[in-house]
Scaffold this active site. Structure first.
Site, PDB file in Angstrom:
ATOM      1  N   GLY A  13       0.814  -1.214   0.000  1.00 26.50           N
ATOM      2  CA  GLY A  13       0.000   0.000   0.000  1.00 26.50           C
ATOM      3  C   GLY A  13       0.843   1.256   0.000  1.00 26.50           C
ATOM      4  N   PHE A  18      -0.025   6.433   4.658  1.00 27.33           N
ATOM      5  CA  PHE A  18       0.987   5.911   5.574  1.00 27.33           C
ATOM      6  C   PHE A  18       2.113   5.192   4.836  1.00 27.33           C
ATOM      7  CE2 PHE A  18      -2.658   5.102   8.847  1.00 27.33           C
ATOM      8  CZ  PHE A  18      -2.852   6.466   8.974  1.00 27.33           C
ATOM      9  N   TYR A 154     -14.892  -3.417   9.736  1.00 28.12           N
ATOM     10  CA  TYR A 154     -13.559  -2.794   9.728  1.00 28.12           C
ATOM     11  C   TYR A 154     -12.881  -2.962  11.084  1.00 28.12           C
ATOM     12  CZ  TYR A 154      -9.864   0.686   9.786  1.00 28.12           C
ATOM     13  OH  TYR A 154      -8.635   1.306   9.925  1.00 28.12           O
ATOM     14  N   LYS A 158      -9.350  -5.110  12.231  1.00 29.59           N
ATOM     15  CA  LYS A 158      -8.210  -4.547  12.937  1.00 29.59           C
ATOM     16  C   LYS A 158      -8.003  -5.214  14.300  1.00 29.59           C
ATOM     17  CE  LYS A 158      -6.850  -1.778   9.731  1.00 29.59           C
ATOM     18  NZ  LYS A 158      -5.565  -1.999   9.030  1.00 29.59           N
ATOM     19  N   LEU A 186      -7.605   9.003  14.683  1.00 26.25           N
ATOM     20  CA  LEU A 186      -8.025   9.857  13.579  1.00 26.25           C
ATOM     21  C   LEU A 186      -6.814  10.382  12.813  1.00 26.25           C
ATOM     22  CD1 LEU A 186     -10.477  11.311  12.223  1.00 26.25           C
ATOM     23  CD2 LEU A 186      -9.977  13.246  13.758  1.00 26.25           C
TER      24      LEU A 186
END
Length: 256
Positions: A13, A18, A154, A158, A186
């Site tokens: 990714g 990130f 989601y 995680k 956030l």
């Protein structure tokens, strides 16, 4: 696989957010990068910024077994040893309640956030164990700890990442392999744009009037963990912007 004089990081990714920020931070500090992403034009831009000598790129989807096999074969053919795997590829889709959520969105999150991460880890781990060194950094989320309305699948993916990271540590004790789970709160990236299927107004509203974490903040955390002495393992980092805290326990009362 053998080790060159420079450390090597494989980042999934890596086209934005990130992953891109982590690639830049590591490369600026002397690491070689293998940047993986589906959006080839984005990682071509990253490679141009970092230089071909510092950054290899591959069009890559963690959901595709063939892509993972090709990566492993490529690393072996170059006699490269992976020092750091950053399992960053992941996404959230939708914010509807569970009874209204799109089942295809759920499946995509499971396939990417769980199955893709697990397969990447399993593909690169044996060579790390053989070399008796290496580091796996998983990008989790506070959603794996703190439930919120609409977080349903989601948050569950995680939570899996958090527990999988701990179980890897249990399995790998004594091997020299380190495992870290980074759990951001956030953070402003393309995360919300993806979650709302490209609706920029909805995505922007999430960050209106607040100062969220940035991709650079997360990259700094990854770099700090990876830069610890070999005998130090950072199990997990949970970080939030100062504007965010723990959700109150909501009590719904019936009308009198």
């Amino acid at each position: 696989m053998t080790q060159s004089s420079r450390k090597l990081a494989v980042i999934t990714g890596a086209s934005s957010g990130f992953g891109r920020a982590t690639a830049i931070k590591l490369a600026q500090n002397g690491w070689q990068i293998v940047a993986l992403a589906r959006r080839v034009d984005r990682i071509e831009s990253l490679q141009k910024e970092l230089g071909e000598a510092n950054c290899q790129i591959k069009g890559f989807d963690v959901r595709q077994d063939a892509d993972i096999r090709a990566l492993v074969d490529s690393l072996k053919s170059q006699d490269l040893s992976v020092d750091l795997l950053v399992n960053n590829a992941g996404l959230a889709l939708g914010l509807d309640s569970a009874d209204k959520a799109d089942l295809n969105d759920w499946q995509t999150m499971i396939d990417t956030n769980i199955t893709g991460l697990v397969k990447m880890t399993r593909a690169l781990l044996p060579d790390m164990v053989a070399a008796k060194k290496g580091h796996i950094v998983n990008i989790g989320s506070i959603a794996g700890t703190y439930p919120y309305p609409g977080g349903n699948a989601y948050g569950a993916t995680k939570a899996f990442v958090a527990q999988f990271s701990l179980n890897l540590r249990a399995d790998l004790a004594g091997t020299g392999i380190r495992v870290t789970n980074i759990e951001p709160g956030l953070a402003e990236s393309e995360f919300s744009l993806v979650r709302f299927h490209g609706d920029k107004n909805k995505a922007d509203s999430i960050y209106a009037g607040v100062e969220p974490l940035t991709p650079t903040d997360i990259a700094e955390s990854v770099f700090w963990c990876a830069n610890q002495p070999a005998h130090v393992n950072i199990n997990r980092i949970e970080l939030m912007p100062t504007c965010q805290s723990f959700a109150p326990l909501t009590i719904s009362k019936e009308d009198a």
